[in-house]
Design an enzyme around this catalytic site. Structure first.
Site, short mmCIF file in Angstrom:
data_model
loop_
_atom_site.label_atom_id
_atom_site.label_comp_id
_atom_site.label_asym_id
_atom_site.label_seq_id
_atom_site.Cartn_x
_atom_site.Cartn_y
_atom_site.Cartn_z
N ARG A 39 0.83 -1.21 0.00
CA ARG A 39 0.00 0.00 0.00
C ARG A 39 0.86 1.26 0.00
O ARG A 39 0.51 2.26 -0.64
CB ARG A 39 -0.95 -0.02 1.21
CG ARG A 39 -2.06 -1.07 1.04
CD ARG A 39 -2.61 -1.49 2.40
NE ARG A 39 -3.83 -2.30 2.32
CZ ARG A 39 -3.85 -3.62 2.12
NH1 ARG A 39 -2.73 -4.28 1.94
NH2 ARG A 39 -5.00 -4.27 2.10
N GLY A 107 -1.00 -12.08 -4.61
CA GLY A 107 -2.42 -11.76 -4.77
C GLY A 107 -2.71 -10.32 -4.39
O GLY A 107 -3.48 -9.63 -5.07
N ARG A 135 -5.48 -18.33 -9.19
CA ARG A 135 -6.35 -17.76 -8.14
C ARG A 135 -7.48 -16.93 -8.74
O ARG A 135 -7.32 -16.29 -9.78
CB ARG A 135 -5.51 -16.93 -7.16
CG ARG A 135 -4.50 -17.82 -6.43
CD ARG A 135 -3.64 -17.05 -5.47
NE ARG A 135 -4.40 -16.51 -4.35
CZ ARG A 135 -3.88 -15.72 -3.42
NH1 ARG A 135 -2.61 -15.36 -3.48
NH2 ARG A 135 -4.61 -15.29 -2.42
N SER A 180 -12.93 -9.63 2.67
CA SER A 180 -11.64 -9.57 1.99
C SER A 180 -11.12 -8.15 1.94
O SER A 180 -11.72 -7.26 1.33
CB SER A 180 -11.77 -10.10 0.56
OG SER A 180 -10.60 -9.78 -0.18
N GLN A 182 -8.51 -7.36 0.42
CA GLN A 182 -8.01 -7.10 -0.94
C GLN A 182 -9.12 -6.52 -1.81
O GLN A 182 -8.91 -5.58 -2.56
CB GLN A 182 -7.46 -8.39 -1.55
CG GLN A 182 -6.19 -8.85 -0.85
CD GLN A 182 -5.62 -10.12 -1.46
OE1 GLN A 182 -6.22 -10.71 -2.34
NE2 GLN A 182 -4.46 -10.53 -0.98
N ASP A 333 -4.09 -15.36 7.55
CA ASP A 333 -2.83 -15.95 7.05
C ASP A 333 -2.14 -16.82 8.09
O ASP A 333 -1.11 -17.44 7.80
CB ASP A 333 -1.88 -14.84 6.60
CG ASP A 333 -2.41 -14.14 5.35
OD1 ASP A 333 -3.18 -14.76 4.58
OD2 ASP A 333 -2.08 -12.96 5.15
N LYS A 360 -5.95 -19.38 -1.32
CA LYS A 360 -4.76 -18.58 -1.02
C LYS A 360 -3.64 -19.02 -1.97
O LYS A 360 -3.91 -19.60 -3.02
CB LYS A 360 -4.39 -18.76 0.46
CG LYS A 360 -5.42 -18.15 1.41
CD LYS A 360 -5.45 -16.65 1.29
CE LYS A 360 -6.50 -16.03 2.16
NZ LYS A 360 -6.66 -14.59 1.87
N ARG A 364 -4.77 -24.16 1.13
CA ARG A 364 -4.09 -24.36 2.42
C ARG A 364 -4.77 -25.39 3.30
O ARG A 364 -4.11 -26.04 4.11
CB ARG A 364 -3.95 -23.03 3.16
CG ARG A 364 -2.89 -22.16 2.55
CD ARG A 364 -2.63 -20.89 3.33
NE ARG A 364 -1.49 -20.21 2.72
CZ ARG A 364 -1.24 -18.91 2.85
NH1 ARG A 364 -2.04 -18.14 3.56
NH2 ARG A 364 -0.17 -18.38 2.27
C1 S3P Z 1 -4.27 -9.07 2.43
C2 S3P Z 1 -5.50 -9.57 2.71
C3 S3P Z 1 -5.78 -11.00 2.91
C4 S3P Z 1 -4.49 -11.78 3.20
C5 S3P Z 1 -3.39 -11.40 2.28
C6 S3P Z 1 -3.07 -9.92 2.42
C7 S3P Z 1 -4.13 -7.62 2.18
O1 S3P Z 1 -6.37 -11.53 1.75
O2 S3P Z 1 -4.74 -13.16 3.12
O3 S3P Z 1 -2.20 -12.13 2.58
O4 S3P Z 1 -2.98 -7.11 2.22
O5 S3P Z 1 -5.13 -6.95 1.95
P1 S3P Z 1 -7.98 -11.40 1.53
O6 S3P Z 1 -8.31 -9.98 1.62
O7 S3P Z 1 -8.23 -11.93 0.14
O8 S3P Z 1 -8.59 -12.26 2.60
#
Ligand code: S3P
Length: 453
Positions: A39, A107, A135, A180, A182, A333, A360, A364
Protein backbone atom coordinates in the site's frame (compact mmCIF):
# COMPACT_ATOMS: atom_id res chain seq x y z
CA UNK A 1 13.68 0.88 -9.83
CA UNK A 2 17.01 0.18 -8.19
CA UNK A 3 17.39 -2.36 -5.40
CA UNK A 4 19.88 -4.89 -4.10
CA UNK A 5 17.78 -8.06 -3.99
CA UNK A 6 18.06 -10.84 -6.55
CA UNK A 7 14.82 -12.59 -7.51
CA UNK A 8 14.73 -16.25 -6.52
CA UNK A 9 15.11 -18.66 -9.42
CA UNK A 10 11.75 -20.39 -9.21
CA UNK A 11 12.93 -23.02 -11.71
CA UNK A 12 15.39 -24.44 -9.17
CA UNK A 13 13.71 -25.78 -6.01
CA UNK A 14 15.61 -25.20 -2.78
CA UNK A 15 14.76 -27.98 -0.31
CA UNK A 16 15.18 -27.05 3.38
CA UNK A 17 15.27 -29.28 6.45
CA UNK A 18 14.56 -28.40 10.09
CA UNK A 19 15.63 -30.58 13.00
CA UNK A 20 14.87 -30.59 16.68
CA UNK A 21 16.15 -27.42 18.37
CA UNK A 22 17.34 -26.59 21.88
CA UNK A 23 15.64 -23.69 23.71
CA UNK A 24 15.32 -20.57 21.52
CA UNK A 25 16.71 -17.41 23.11
CA UNK A 26 17.36 -13.79 22.19
CA UNK A 27 15.78 -10.93 20.31
CA UNK A 28 14.86 -10.58 16.63
CA UNK A 29 13.22 -8.07 14.30
CA UNK A 30 11.04 -9.54 11.58
CA UNK A 31 10.81 -7.86 8.12
CA UNK A 32 8.26 -5.17 7.33
CA UNK A 33 4.54 -5.80 6.99
CA UNK A 34 3.68 -7.07 3.50
CA UNK A 35 0.18 -5.53 3.36
CA UNK A 36 1.40 -2.10 4.48
CA UNK A 37 4.45 -2.24 2.16
CA UNK A 38 2.34 -2.85 -0.98
CA UNK A 39 0.00 0.00 0.00
CA UNK A 40 2.85 2.42 0.82
CA UNK A 41 4.34 1.97 -2.67
CA UNK A 42 1.01 2.18 -4.53
CA UNK A 43 -0.52 5.09 -2.62
CA UNK A 44 2.89 6.84 -2.64
CA UNK A 45 2.87 6.42 -6.44
CA UNK A 46 -0.60 8.05 -6.69
CA UNK A 47 0.25 10.98 -4.43
CA UNK A 48 1.86 14.19 -5.59
CA UNK A 49 5.54 14.49 -4.60
CA UNK A 50 7.88 12.46 -2.51
CA UNK A 51 7.04 9.60 -0.14
CA UNK A 52 9.82 8.18 2.01
CA UNK A 53 9.33 4.70 3.37
CA UNK A 54 11.29 3.11 6.20
CA UNK A 55 11.12 -0.58 7.01
CA UNK A 56 9.68 -1.61 3.62
CA UNK A 57 9.49 -5.38 3.16
CA UNK A 58 12.10 -6.25 0.54
CA UNK A 59 10.40 -9.55 -0.30
CA UNK A 60 9.69 -10.61 -3.87
CA UNK A 61 5.95 -9.80 -3.60
CA UNK A 62 6.57 -6.17 -2.72
CA UNK A 63 9.50 -5.79 -5.13
CA UNK A 64 7.13 -6.87 -7.92
CA UNK A 65 4.75 -4.08 -6.93
CA UNK A 66 7.69 -1.66 -7.06
CA UNK A 67 8.69 -2.95 -10.51
CA UNK A 68 5.10 -2.61 -11.79
CA UNK A 69 4.95 0.99 -10.58
CA UNK A 70 8.22 1.70 -12.39
CA UNK A 71 6.74 0.35 -15.64
CA UNK A 72 3.75 2.67 -14.99
CA UNK A 73 6.08 5.67 -14.85
CA UNK A 74 6.59 6.09 -11.09
CA UNK A 75 10.14 6.69 -9.87
CA UNK A 76 10.89 4.17 -7.13
CA UNK A 77 14.38 4.15 -5.59
CA UNK A 78 16.07 2.19 -2.83
CA UNK A 79 18.07 4.46 -0.54
CA UNK A 80 19.35 1.80 1.87
CA UNK A 81 18.13 -1.35 3.68
CA UNK A 82 14.33 -0.99 3.93
CA UNK A 83 14.57 2.72 3.03
CA UNK A 84 12.81 3.69 -0.20
CA UNK A 85 11.73 6.85 -1.98
CA UNK A 86 8.71 7.05 -4.27
CA UNK A 87 8.14 10.03 -6.55
CA UNK A 88 4.36 10.05 -6.93
CA UNK A 89 2.84 11.11 -10.28
CA UNK A 90 -0.52 12.22 -8.83
CA UNK A 91 -3.95 10.61 -9.30
CA UNK A 92 -4.56 9.77 -12.95
CA UNK A 93 -0.89 10.38 -13.75
CA UNK A 94 0.23 6.81 -14.40
CA UNK A 95 1.52 6.04 -17.93
CA UNK A 96 0.43 3.19 -20.18
CA UNK A 97 2.76 0.28 -19.36
CA UNK A 98 4.99 -0.76 -22.27
CA UNK A 99 5.19 -4.32 -20.95
CA UNK A 100 3.17 -6.95 -19.08
CA UNK A 101 2.97 -6.29 -15.31
CA UNK A 102 4.15 -9.45 -13.53
CA UNK A 103 3.09 -9.77 -9.89
CA UNK A 104 4.84 -13.09 -9.28
CA UNK A 105 3.20 -14.85 -6.32
CA UNK A 106 1.38 -11.78 -4.94
CA UNK A 107 -2.42 -11.76 -4.77
CA UNK A 108 -2.33 -8.46 -2.88
CA UNK A 109 -0.08 -6.81 -5.48
CA UNK A 110 -2.26 -7.95 -8.39
CA UNK A 111 -5.67 -7.25 -6.88
CA UNK A 112 -4.83 -3.85 -5.40
CA UNK A 113 -3.16 -2.77 -8.63
CA UNK A 114 -6.33 -3.71 -10.55
CA UNK A 115 -8.08 -1.13 -8.37
CA UNK A 116 -5.40 1.46 -9.06
CA UNK A 117 -5.55 0.84 -12.84
CA UNK A 118 -9.37 0.71 -13.01
CA UNK A 119 -9.61 4.50 -13.30
CA UNK A 120 -6.62 5.01 -15.62
CA UNK A 121 -7.73 5.29 -19.25
CA UNK A 122 -5.25 2.93 -20.83
CA UNK A 123 -4.88 -0.80 -21.31
CA UNK A 124 -2.60 -2.85 -19.06
CA UNK A 125 -1.73 -6.55 -19.15
CA UNK A 126 -1.16 -8.44 -15.94
CA UNK A 127 0.22 -11.89 -15.06
CA UNK A 128 1.84 -13.83 -12.24
CA UNK A 129 3.38 -17.18 -11.32
CA UNK A 130 1.57 -20.53 -11.57
CA UNK A 131 0.03 -20.07 -8.10
CA UNK A 132 -1.30 -16.57 -8.85
CA UNK A 133 -2.53 -17.57 -12.31
CA UNK A 134 -4.72 -20.18 -10.60
CA UNK A 135 -6.35 -17.76 -8.14
CA UNK A 136 -9.81 -16.22 -8.62
CA UNK A 137 -9.87 -12.59 -9.77
CA UNK A 138 -13.64 -12.37 -10.35
CA UNK A 139 -14.14 -11.03 -6.81
CA UNK A 140 -12.22 -7.86 -7.80
CA UNK A 141 -13.26 -7.70 -11.45
CA UNK A 142 -16.98 -7.77 -10.60
CA UNK A 143 -17.01 -4.51 -8.56
CA UNK A 144 -14.40 -2.83 -10.77
CA UNK A 145 -16.61 -3.39 -13.85
CA UNK A 146 -19.24 -1.29 -12.10
CA UNK A 147 -16.86 1.70 -12.26
CA UNK A 148 -16.86 1.29 -16.06
CA UNK A 149 -13.58 -0.65 -16.28
CA UNK A 150 -13.37 -3.49 -18.82
CA UNK A 151 -11.48 -6.75 -18.46
CA UNK A 152 -10.47 -9.53 -20.83
CA UNK A 153 -9.53 -12.63 -18.83
CA UNK A 154 -8.78 -16.28 -19.10
CA UNK A 155 -11.51 -18.80 -18.33
CA UNK A 156 -12.70 -18.46 -14.72
CA UNK A 157 -11.52 -14.83 -14.43
CA UNK A 158 -7.89 -15.87 -14.06
CA UNK A 159 -4.60 -14.18 -14.97
CA UNK A 160 -3.18 -13.30 -17.43
CA UNK A 161 -5.73 -10.58 -18.07
CA UNK A 162 -6.09 -7.21 -19.71
CA UNK A 163 -7.57 -4.18 -17.92
CA UNK A 164 -9.03 -1.37 -19.98
CA UNK A 165 -9.37 1.56 -17.61
CA UNK A 166 -12.65 3.49 -17.42
CA UNK A 167 -12.88 6.71 -19.49
CA UNK A 168 -14.90 8.43 -16.77
CA UNK A 169 -15.16 6.16 -13.72
CA UNK A 170 -18.47 6.34 -11.85
CA UNK A 171 -18.51 5.96 -8.05
CA UNK A 172 -20.10 2.75 -6.76
CA UNK A 173 -21.86 1.47 -3.65
CA UNK A 174 -20.62 -2.07 -3.03
CA UNK A 175 -21.37 -4.65 -0.34
CA UNK A 176 -18.53 -7.18 -0.01
CA UNK A 177 -19.77 -10.76 -0.54
CA UNK A 178 -16.64 -12.18 1.18
CA UNK A 179 -14.62 -10.69 4.05
CA UNK A 180 -11.64 -9.57 1.99
CA UNK A 181 -9.34 -6.64 2.57
CA UNK A 182 -8.01 -7.10 -0.94
CA UNK A 183 -11.43 -6.60 -2.53
CA UNK A 184 -12.26 -3.71 -0.19
CA UNK A 185 -8.93 -2.06 -1.01
CA UNK A 186 -9.28 -2.54 -4.78
CA UNK A 187 -12.68 -0.79 -4.66
CA UNK A 188 -11.34 2.08 -2.53
CA UNK A 189 -8.29 2.55 -4.77
CA UNK A 190 -10.53 2.64 -7.85
CA UNK A 191 -12.84 5.06 -6.03
CA UNK A 192 -9.98 7.54 -5.78
CA UNK A 193 -10.37 8.24 -9.52
CA UNK A 194 -14.19 8.58 -9.46
CA UNK A 195 -16.00 11.82 -8.57
CA UNK A 196 -18.39 11.78 -5.60
CA UNK A 197 -18.63 9.12 -2.95
CA UNK A 198 -17.52 5.50 -3.31
CA UNK A 199 -19.11 3.39 -0.59
CA UNK A 200 -17.96 -0.05 0.57
CA UNK A 201 -20.05 -2.04 3.05
CA UNK A 202 -18.07 -4.61 4.98
CA UNK A 203 -20.16 -7.22 6.85
CA UNK A 204 -17.13 -8.46 8.83
CA UNK A 205 -14.16 -6.26 9.72
CA UNK A 206 -11.04 -7.06 7.66
CA UNK A 207 -7.62 -5.39 7.91
CA UNK A 208 -7.92 -1.61 7.53
CA UNK A 209 -4.42 -0.62 6.37
CA UNK A 210 -5.77 0.97 3.16
CA UNK A 211 -8.21 3.16 5.08
CA UNK A 212 -5.52 4.24 7.59
CA UNK A 213 -3.00 4.97 4.87
CA UNK A 214 -5.38 6.86 2.58
CA UNK A 215 -6.19 9.14 5.51
CA UNK A 216 -2.48 9.53 6.26
CA UNK A 217 -2.01 10.77 2.64
CA UNK A 218 -4.86 13.28 3.00
CA UNK A 219 -7.95 11.48 1.63
CA UNK A 220 -11.33 12.04 3.27
CA UNK A 221 -12.79 8.74 4.41
CA UNK A 222 -15.63 8.16 6.87
CA UNK A 223 -16.31 4.87 8.63
CA UNK A 224 -19.69 4.13 10.25
CA UNK A 225 -19.85 1.02 12.45
CA UNK A 226 -23.19 -0.66 13.16
CA UNK A 227 -24.03 -2.77 16.21
CA UNK A 228 -23.95 -6.04 14.21
CA UNK A 229 -20.32 -5.36 13.20
CA UNK A 230 -21.11 -4.10 9.69
CA UNK A 231 -18.96 -1.16 8.61
CA UNK A 232 -19.77 1.36 5.91
CA UNK A 233 -16.73 3.11 4.48
CA UNK A 234 -17.34 6.27 2.45
CA UNK A 235 -14.48 7.64 0.39
CA UNK A 236 -14.67 11.13 -1.07
CA UNK A 237 -13.32 10.71 -4.63
CA UNK A 238 -10.58 12.62 -6.43
CA UNK A 239 -8.74 13.75 -3.28
CA UNK A 240 -5.49 15.68 -3.31
CA UNK A 241 -3.10 12.98 -2.11
CA UNK A 242 0.26 14.35 -0.96
CA UNK A 243 3.51 12.44 -0.48
CA UNK A 244 4.14 11.44 3.15
CA UNK A 245 6.66 9.62 5.35
CA UNK A 246 5.76 6.04 6.24
CA UNK A 247 7.30 3.77 8.85
CA UNK A 248 6.34 0.15 8.15
CA UNK A 249 6.11 -2.02 11.29
CA UNK A 250 7.24 -5.65 11.37
CA UNK A 251 4.77 -8.14 9.91
CA UNK A 252 2.78 -10.02 12.55
CA UNK A 253 2.12 -12.69 9.91
CA UNK A 254 5.90 -13.26 9.71
CA UNK A 255 6.45 -12.88 13.47
CA UNK A 256 3.99 -15.78 13.85
CA UNK A 257 6.69 -18.29 12.81
CA UNK A 258 9.46 -17.53 15.37
CA UNK A 259 6.67 -16.90 17.90
CA UNK A 260 5.27 -20.39 17.32
CA UNK A 261 8.72 -21.95 17.50
CA UNK A 262 9.34 -20.24 20.86
CA UNK A 263 6.00 -21.44 22.25
CA UNK A 264 6.71 -25.03 21.21
CA UNK A 265 10.44 -25.59 21.91
CA UNK A 266 10.76 -26.22 25.67
CA UNK A 267 12.68 -23.60 27.67
CA UNK A 268 12.46 -20.91 24.94
CA UNK A 269 12.19 -17.23 25.83
CA UNK A 270 12.44 -14.68 22.99
CA UNK A 271 11.51 -11.09 22.17
CA UNK A 272 10.29 -10.01 18.72
CA UNK A 273 10.68 -6.26 18.43
CA UNK A 274 8.67 -3.70 16.43
CA UNK A 275 5.74 -5.93 15.42
CA UNK A 276 2.56 -4.34 13.98
CA UNK A 277 -0.37 -5.13 16.28
CA UNK A 278 -3.25 -3.53 14.40
CA UNK A 279 -6.33 -5.05 16.17
CA UNK A 280 -7.60 -6.37 12.79
CA UNK A 281 -4.47 -8.56 12.61
CA UNK A 282 -4.07 -9.96 16.12
CA UNK A 283 -6.51 -12.90 16.06
CA UNK A 284 -3.60 -15.34 16.41
CA UNK A 285 -2.45 -13.74 19.66
CA UNK A 286 -6.00 -13.85 21.10
CA UNK A 287 -6.29 -17.53 20.14
CA UNK A 288 -2.88 -18.48 21.54
CA UNK A 289 -3.65 -16.73 24.83
CA UNK A 290 -6.89 -18.76 25.01
CA UNK A 291 -4.72 -21.85 24.48
CA UNK A 292 -2.64 -20.87 27.53
CA UNK A 293 0.33 -19.21 25.79
CA UNK A 294 2.58 -16.74 27.58
CA UNK A 295 2.78 -13.76 25.22
CA UNK A 296 3.25 -10.21 26.49
CA UNK A 297 2.84 -7.07 24.38
CA UNK A 298 5.53 -4.70 25.65
CA UNK A 299 6.43 -1.12 24.77
CA UNK A 300 3.15 -0.45 22.88
CA UNK A 301 3.30 2.61 20.64
CA UNK A 302 1.96 3.93 17.33
CA UNK A 303 3.72 4.77 14.02
CA UNK A 304 2.08 6.43 10.96
CA UNK A 305 -1.38 5.46 12.25
CA UNK A 306 -0.48 1.81 12.98
CA UNK A 307 -0.08 0.20 16.42
CA UNK A 308 3.25 -1.43 17.22
CA UNK A 309 4.63 -3.50 20.13
CA UNK A 310 7.44 -5.86 21.14
CA UNK A 311 6.28 -9.43 21.75
CA UNK A 312 7.86 -11.43 24.61
CA UNK A 313 7.13 -15.12 24.12
CA UNK A 314 7.90 -18.03 26.46
CA UNK A 315 7.41 -21.75 25.89
CA UNK A 316 4.71 -23.53 27.86
CA UNK A 317 1.94 -26.11 27.77
CA UNK A 318 -0.96 -25.32 25.43
CA UNK A 319 -4.46 -26.76 25.19
CA UNK A 320 -6.74 -27.23 22.17
CA UNK A 321 -9.50 -24.68 21.46
CA UNK A 322 -12.49 -24.06 19.22
CA UNK A 323 -11.68 -21.03 17.03
CA UNK A 324 -14.87 -19.25 15.91
CA UNK A 325 -15.46 -18.45 12.22
CA UNK A 326 -15.85 -14.71 13.03
CA UNK A 327 -12.17 -14.57 14.00
CA UNK A 328 -10.96 -15.72 10.57
CA UNK A 329 -10.44 -12.28 8.96
CA UNK A 330 -8.13 -11.18 11.82
CA UNK A 331 -5.85 -14.21 11.47
CA UNK A 332 -6.51 -15.41 7.93
CA UNK A 333 -2.83 -15.95 7.05
CA UNK A 334 -1.99 -17.56 10.40
CA UNK A 335 -4.03 -20.80 10.14
CA UNK A 336 -1.16 -22.90 8.76
CA UNK A 337 1.07 -22.08 11.73
CA UNK A 338 -1.84 -22.26 14.19
CA UNK A 339 -2.57 -25.79 12.92
CA UNK A 340 1.07 -26.74 13.63
CA UNK A 341 0.78 -25.33 17.16
CA UNK A 342 -2.55 -27.14 17.66
CA UNK A 343 -0.92 -30.44 16.63
CA UNK A 344 1.47 -30.11 19.60
CA UNK A 345 -1.13 -28.83 22.11
CA UNK A 346 -3.12 -31.03 24.48
CA UNK A 347 -6.52 -32.05 23.07
CA UNK A 348 -8.69 -31.22 20.10
CA UNK A 349 -8.61 -27.92 18.17
CA UNK A 350 -11.38 -27.03 15.75
CA UNK A 351 -10.82 -24.28 13.19
CA UNK A 352 -14.02 -22.95 11.61
CA UNK A 353 -15.04 -20.75 8.68
CA UNK A 354 -11.97 -21.32 6.53
CA UNK A 355 -13.38 -21.62 2.99
CA UNK A 356 -11.10 -18.74 1.94
CA UNK A 357 -8.01 -20.83 2.74
CA UNK A 358 -8.73 -22.90 -0.35
CA UNK A 359 -7.94 -19.91 -2.62
CA UNK A 360 -4.76 -18.58 -1.02
CA UNK A 361 -1.25 -19.14 -2.46
CA UNK A 362 -2.25 -22.83 -2.36
CA UNK A 363 -5.29 -24.76 -1.15
CA UNK A 364 -4.09 -24.36 2.42
CA UNK A 365 -6.74 -26.59 4.00
CA UNK A 366 -5.55 -29.52 1.90
CA UNK A 367 -1.86 -28.62 2.29
CA UNK A 368 -2.12 -28.43 6.09
CA UNK A 369 -4.21 -31.59 6.45
CA UNK A 370 -1.97 -33.68 4.16
CA UNK A 371 1.26 -32.31 5.68
CA UNK A 372 0.19 -32.85 9.29
CA UNK A 373 -1.06 -36.31 8.51
CA UNK A 374 2.31 -37.19 6.87
CA UNK A 375 3.95 -36.08 10.14
CA UNK A 376 1.81 -38.48 12.19
CA UNK A 377 -0.93 -36.10 13.37
CA UNK A 378 -4.59 -37.14 13.41
CA UNK A 379 -6.40 -34.43 11.42
CA UNK A 380 -9.75 -34.17 9.67
CA UNK A 381 -10.19 -31.87 6.67
CA UNK A 382 -13.69 -30.37 6.49
CA UNK A 383 -15.18 -28.39 3.61
CA UNK A 384 -14.36 -25.14 5.40
CA UNK A 385 -12.42 -26.14 8.48
CA UNK A 386 -10.00 -28.48 10.23
CA UNK A 387 -10.14 -30.70 13.31
CA UNK A 388 -6.73 -31.42 14.78
CA UNK A 389 -6.17 -33.96 17.55
CA UNK A 390 -3.33 -32.46 19.61
CA UNK A 391 -1.11 -35.02 21.24
CA UNK A 392 0.22 -32.88 24.10
CA UNK A 393 3.70 -33.52 22.71
CA UNK A 394 5.41 -33.01 19.34
CA UNK A 395 4.45 -35.39 16.53
CA UNK A 396 6.74 -37.89 14.85
CA UNK A 397 7.64 -35.73 11.83
CA UNK A 398 10.16 -37.27 9.45
CA UNK A 399 8.16 -36.30 6.32
CA UNK A 400 8.87 -34.54 3.02
CA UNK A 401 6.30 -31.75 2.60
CA UNK A 402 5.33 -30.30 -0.80
CA UNK A 403 5.50 -26.48 -0.58
CA UNK A 404 2.98 -25.90 -3.43
CA UNK A 405 4.52 -22.47 -4.19
CA UNK A 406 3.26 -21.37 -0.75
CA UNK A 407 5.66 -19.54 1.56
CA UNK A 408 3.51 -20.02 4.66
CA UNK A 409 3.16 -23.77 4.14
CA UNK A 410 6.98 -23.99 3.86
CA UNK A 411 7.62 -21.95 7.03
CA UNK A 412 4.90 -23.69 9.06
CA UNK A 413 6.30 -27.17 8.46
CA UNK A 414 9.88 -26.00 9.07
CA UNK A 415 8.75 -24.72 12.48
CA UNK A 416 7.16 -28.10 13.13
CA UNK A 417 10.52 -29.68 12.21
CA UNK A 418 12.16 -27.74 15.07
CA UNK A 419 10.09 -29.73 17.61
CA UNK A 420 9.14 -32.99 15.86
CA UNK A 421 10.88 -36.25 16.83
CA UNK A 422 12.44 -36.55 13.36
CA UNK A 423 13.53 -33.77 10.96
CA UNK A 424 11.01 -32.35 8.48
CA UNK A 425 12.01 -31.39 4.93
CA UNK A 426 10.11 -29.01 2.62
CA UNK A 427 10.67 -29.65 -1.08
CA UNK A 428 11.16 -25.98 -1.94
CA UNK A 429 12.06 -23.15 0.42
CA UNK A 430 12.41 -20.52 -2.33
CA UNK A 431 8.84 -19.12 -2.00
CA UNK A 432 9.77 -17.95 1.53
CA UNK A 433 11.56 -15.02 -0.14
CA UNK A 434 8.17 -13.64 -1.23
CA UNK A 435 7.33 -12.52 2.32
CA UNK A 436 10.18 -13.32 4.71
CA UNK A 437 13.66 -12.79 3.26
CA UNK A 438 16.22 -13.88 5.84
CA UNK A 439 13.87 -16.39 7.51
CA UNK A 440 16.45 -19.15 8.02
CA UNK A 441 19.10 -16.67 9.24
CA UNK A 442 16.65 -15.14 11.73
CA UNK A 443 15.65 -18.56 13.03
CA UNK A 444 19.33 -19.59 13.27
CA UNK A 445 20.04 -16.43 15.28
CA UNK A 446 17.43 -17.53 17.84
CA UNK A 447 18.85 -21.09 17.88
CA UNK A 448 16.54 -22.81 15.35
CA UNK A 449 18.49 -25.04 12.94
CA UNK A 450 17.09 -24.99 9.37
CA UNK A 451 19.50 -26.09 6.65
CA UNK A 452 19.64 -26.38 2.87
CA UNK A 453 19.52 -30.02 1.80
C1 S3P B 1 -4.27 -9.07 2.43
C2 S3P B 1 -5.50 -9.57 2.71
C3 S3P B 1 -5.78 -11.00 2.91
C4 S3P B 1 -4.49 -11.78 3.20
C5 S3P B 1 -3.39 -11.40 2.28
C6 S3P B 1 -3.07 -9.92 2.42
C7 S3P B 1 -4.13 -7.62 2.18
O1 S3P B 1 -6.37 -11.53 1.75
O2 S3P B 1 -4.74 -13.16 3.12
O3 S3P B 1 -2.20 -12.13 2.58
O4 S3P B 1 -2.98 -7.11 2.22
O5 S3P B 1 -5.13 -6.95 1.95
P1 S3P B 1 -7.98 -11.40 1.53
O6 S3P B 1 -8.31 -9.98 1.62
O7 S3P B 1 -8.23 -11.93 0.14
O8 S3P B 1 -8.59 -12.26 2.60
Amino acid sequence: MSHGATPPDSAIPQPLRARRAGALKGEARVPGDKSISHRALMIGGLAVGETRIEGLLEGEDVLNTGRALTVLGVEVARLGPGAWRVHGVGLGGLAEPADVLDFGNAGTGARLMMGVLAGHRFTSFMTGDASLRGRPMGRVIEPLRQFGTRFVCREGNRLPLAIIGAESPMPINYRLPVASAQVKSAVLLAGLSAPGHTIVVEPEPSRDHTELMLRHFGAELRVAAESDGTRTITLVGQPELEGRDIVVPGDISSAAFPLAAALLVPGSDIRLTNVGVNPRRTGLIDTLIEMGAEIALENQRSAAGEQVADLRVRAGRLRGVNVPAERAPSMIDEYPILAVIAACAEGRTKLNGLAELRVKESDRLAAIAQGLSACGVVVEELKDGLIIEGQGRPPKGGALIPTRLDHRIAMSFLVLGLVAEQPITVDDGSPIATSFPGFTALMAGLGGPIDAV
